[in-house]
Write an enzyme that holds these catalytic residues in place. Structure first.
Site, PDB file in Angstrom:
ATOM      1  N   ARG A  54       0.816  -1.219   0.000  1.00 28.30           N
ATOM      2  CA  ARG A  54       0.000   0.000   0.000  1.00 28.30           C
ATOM      3  C   ARG A  54       0.847   1.267   0.000  1.00 28.30           C
ATOM      4  O   ARG A  54       0.400   2.305  -0.488  1.00 28.30           O
ATOM      5  CB  ARG A  54      -0.941   0.009   1.197  1.00 28.30           C
ATOM      6  CG  ARG A  54      -2.089  -0.955   0.991  1.00 28.30           C
ATOM      7  CD  ARG A  54      -3.090  -0.845   2.107  1.00 28.30           C
ATOM      8  NE  ARG A  54      -4.306  -1.552   1.751  1.00 28.30           N
ATOM      9  CZ  ARG A  54      -5.147  -2.077   2.629  1.00 28.30           C
ATOM     10  NH1 ARG A  54      -4.902  -1.968   3.925  1.00 28.30           N
ATOM     11  NH2 ARG A  54      -6.234  -2.699   2.228  1.00 28.30           N
ATOM     12  N   LYS A  70     -19.259 -15.572   1.445  1.00 28.88           N
ATOM     13  CA  LYS A  70     -20.713 -15.437   1.596  1.00 28.88           C
ATOM     14  C   LYS A  70     -21.393 -14.830   0.383  1.00 28.88           C
ATOM     15  O   LYS A  70     -20.847 -13.942  -0.260  1.00 28.88           O
ATOM     16  CB  LYS A  70     -21.011 -14.496   2.767  1.00 28.88           C
ATOM     17  CG  LYS A  70     -20.663 -15.038   4.115  1.00 28.88           C
ATOM     18  CD  LYS A  70     -21.031 -13.964   5.108  1.00 28.88           C
ATOM     19  CE  LYS A  70     -20.605 -14.290   6.512  1.00 28.88           C
ATOM     20  NZ  LYS A  70     -20.720 -13.072   7.329  1.00 28.88           N
ATOM     21  N   GLY A  99      -9.831  -8.321  -0.896  1.00 25.60           N
ATOM     22  CA  GLY A  99      -8.650  -8.550  -0.072  1.00 25.60           C
ATOM     23  C   GLY A  99      -8.081  -9.957  -0.202  1.00 25.60           C
ATOM     24  O   GLY A  99      -6.887 -10.142  -0.476  1.00 25.60           O
ATOM     25  N   GLY A 159     -13.542  -3.324   0.302  1.00 26.36           N
ATOM     26  CA  GLY A 159     -14.915  -2.825   0.276  1.00 26.36           C
ATOM     27  C   GLY A 159     -15.149  -1.807  -0.835  1.00 26.36           C
ATOM     28  O   GLY A 159     -16.201  -1.802  -1.469  1.00 26.36           O
TER      29      GLY A 159
HETATM   30  P1  ADP Z   1     -12.463 -11.295  -0.881  1.00 27.89           P
HETATM   31  O1  ADP Z   1     -11.732 -10.805   0.345  1.00 27.89           O
HETATM   32  O2  ADP Z   1     -11.538 -11.565  -2.028  1.00 27.89           O
HETATM   33  O3  ADP Z   1     -13.642 -10.434  -1.247  1.00 27.89           O
HETATM   34  P2  ADP Z   1     -14.022 -13.112   0.735  1.00 27.89           P
HETATM   35  O4  ADP Z   1     -13.574 -12.415   1.963  1.00 27.89           O
HETATM   36  O5  ADP Z   1     -15.441 -12.992   0.322  1.00 27.89           O
HETATM   37  O6  ADP Z   1     -13.064 -12.741  -0.511  1.00 27.89           O
HETATM   38  O7  ADP Z   1     -13.780 -14.669   0.895  1.00 27.89           O
HETATM   39  C1  ADP Z   1     -12.559 -15.234   1.266  1.00 27.89           C
HETATM   40  C2  ADP Z   1     -12.732 -16.294   2.305  1.00 27.89           C
HETATM   41  O8  ADP Z   1     -13.655 -17.290   1.895  1.00 27.89           O
HETATM   42  C3  ADP Z   1     -11.422 -17.016   2.573  1.00 27.89           C
HETATM   43  O9  ADP Z   1     -11.060 -16.818   3.923  1.00 27.89           O
HETATM   44  C4  ADP Z   1     -11.750 -18.469   2.286  1.00 27.89           C
HETATM   45  O10 ADP Z   1     -11.127 -19.376   3.181  1.00 27.89           O
HETATM   46  C5  ADP Z   1     -13.242 -18.516   2.427  1.00 27.89           C
HETATM   47  N1  ADP Z   1     -13.830 -19.655   1.707  1.00 27.89           N
HETATM   48  C6  ADP Z   1     -13.776 -19.891   0.394  1.00 27.89           C
HETATM   49  N2  ADP Z   1     -14.358 -21.071   0.103  1.00 27.89           N
HETATM   50  C7  ADP Z   1     -14.792 -21.598   1.271  1.00 27.89           C
HETATM   51  C8  ADP Z   1     -15.467 -22.807   1.632  1.00 27.89           C
HETATM   52  N3  ADP Z   1     -15.819 -23.685   0.705  1.00 27.89           N
HETATM   53  N4  ADP Z   1     -15.750 -23.026   2.942  1.00 27.89           N
HETATM   54  C9  ADP Z   1     -15.384 -22.112   3.868  1.00 27.89           C
HETATM   55  N5  ADP Z   1     -14.749 -20.952   3.593  1.00 27.89           N
HETATM   56  C10 ADP Z   1     -14.446 -20.694   2.308  1.00 27.89           C
HETATM   57 MG    MG Z   2     -12.069 -11.023   2.420  1.00 27.32          MG
END
Ligand code: ADP
Ligand code: MG
Length: 395
Positions: free
Chosen positions: A37, A198, A351, A374
């Site tokens: 960053r 989610k 992230g 975000g």
């Molecule tokens: P980003 O930060 O890229 O937006 P998210 O925070 O939405 O992504 O999701 C990342 C998290 O989702 C990771 O910590 C990962 O371990 C979790 N994850 C991905 N697939 C699964 C799964 N099948 N079961 C539980 N957790 C999961």
């Molecule tokens: Mg995340």
């Protein structure tokens, strides 16, 4: 971009308040463990220094909750920055107090100072107009280069722009230009890849991209909720019981809009949510009792690969599985490779998605890696970002 940037104003000899996102990870010994960053803002800082501005940097770090707390001082960041640019960075001991006022008043052209953590004042997150005016009083021009906090209307990200000519920095403008170029007019086939924890975090993103994408590939725990909505048996897999109706609606909407949604056909499942758990591959609609899906399976990887190969535009947010556990990272790493080596213009944001792509070794071949978490999601949703809205419009 329809907003003015740092190149549209004369900064010579002027005090320029630059809002940056130096919210870097710092370990217990006070060492910065990842300076991405800081490096991301160097183009703006170098430009301002070489154009003889008096540079006043402002950032938040962690969550000091409106109180002075030495644990969250920006001093180590000033030191690291000073090493990176090989020039002193004068550190104020406060944000709008005597130290900040004195340092800024005595700053010479081409010199750099840094204010203390702006979140030492609760007025920052409250977007308090007095506090914003006090910040503005330190300078003559405001540059917002903190894309990562552009979705927040805080005093230093939005409020201050009421009192000073406000323009975008290099990082801010390149994020917006790169992402708008893709989203305003995506070349088909436009393939969106979604995953992560989610559905509920990403409903806005899915809804907006449904009207733009040709194909949406869904992995991660997000896919579980869709499979559950279609009547699949998921055993111990994580999914959101209260989002089944939302998932169904999204699937119906995709049907109506002729958007192809591709869900996993197989999973790598584990008996425990643990890095050393035993694993096996199963049908994604019939996870055996006592097991949970932690990654997409080999057939799914092939299915996704075919869509990615065919794409002209790709937007990816959310890992395909629990990539933090080496045994369950294969799906995410393969997808990173296919996206990077495809001929498509590609954007990766989020992230965890950024960490995963960096770990894959293919980051340099992604067209644009968005630095925001975000903020990137809000941008993908099509929401207005307060930190951008407040900037001056181009003439
Ligand atoms: P980003 O930060 O890229 O937006 P998210 O925070 O939405 O992504 O999701 C990342 C998290 O989702 C990771 O910590 C990962 O371990 C979790 N994850 C991905 N697939 C699964 C799964 N099948 N079961 C539980 N957790 C999961
Ligand atoms: Mg995340």
């Amino acid at each position: 971009m329809n907003k003015k940037t740092f190149k549209d104003v004369d900064v010579k000899g002027k005090k320029v308040l630059v809002r940056v996102d130096f919210n870097v990870p710092i370990d217990e010994g006070g060492n910065i463990t990842d300076d991405t960053r800081i490096k991301a803002v160097l183009p703006t800082i170098n430009y301002l220094v070489s154009h003889k501005a008096k540079v006043i940097l402002c950032s938040h770090l962690g969550r000091p909750e409106g109180m002075f707390n030495p644990k969250f001082t920006l001093a180590p960041v000033a030191k690291r920055l000073s090493e990176l640019i090989d020039q002193p960075v004068y550190m104020a001991s406060d944000v709008i107090g005597d130290s900040a006022k004195e340092l800024s008043a005595n700053l010479k052209a081409g010199e750099i100072m840094m204010l203390e953590n702006v979140r030492f004042h609760k007025e920052e997150e409250e977007n308090d107009p007095r506090f914003a005016a006090d910040l503005a009083n330190l300078a003559e021009i405001y540059v917002n280069d903190a894309f990562g906090t552009a979705h927040r209307a805080h005093a230093s990200t939005a409020g201050v722009a009421c009192y000073l000519p406000a323009v975008a920095g290099f990082l801010m403008s390149s994020e917006i230009v790169a992402m708008s170029k893709v989203l305003d007019n995506p070349k088909p086939p436009f393939v969106v890849i979604l995953g992560g924890a989610k559905v509920s975090d990403k409903i806005g993103v899915i809804t907006r991209l449904l009207s733009k994408a040709n194909t949406i590939l869904i992995g991660g725990a997000m896919a579980n909720t869709f499979i559950a909505a279609k009547g699949g048996k998921l055993a111990l897999s994580r999914f959101e019981k209260d989002k089944l109706e939302v998932a169904k609606k999204i699937l119906d909407e995709a049907d109506r809009k002729n958007v192809k949604i591709v869900l996993p056909v197989d999973f790598v499942v584990a008996s425990e949510f643990a890095p050393d758990s035993k694993k096996k591959v199963t049908n994604s609609y019939d996870v055996p009792d006592g097991y949970q899906a932690l990654d997409i399976g080999p057939k799914t990887i092939r299915l996704f690969k075919a869509e990615i190969k065919n794409a002209a535009t790709i937007v990816w947010n959310g890992p395909m599985g629990v990539y933090e556990f080496p045994r369950f990272k294969k799906g995410t790493m393969k997808i990173a490779k296919y996206v990077a080596t495809s001929k498509a213009v590609s954007i990766v944001g989020g992230g965890d998605s950024i960490s995963a792509v960096n770990a894959s070794g293919y980051a340099s071949r992604i067209s644009h890696i968005s630095t925001g978490g975000g903020a990137t999601l809000k941008f993908l949703e099509g929401a207005n970002l307060p930190g951008v809205e407040m900037l001056l419009d181009k003439d």
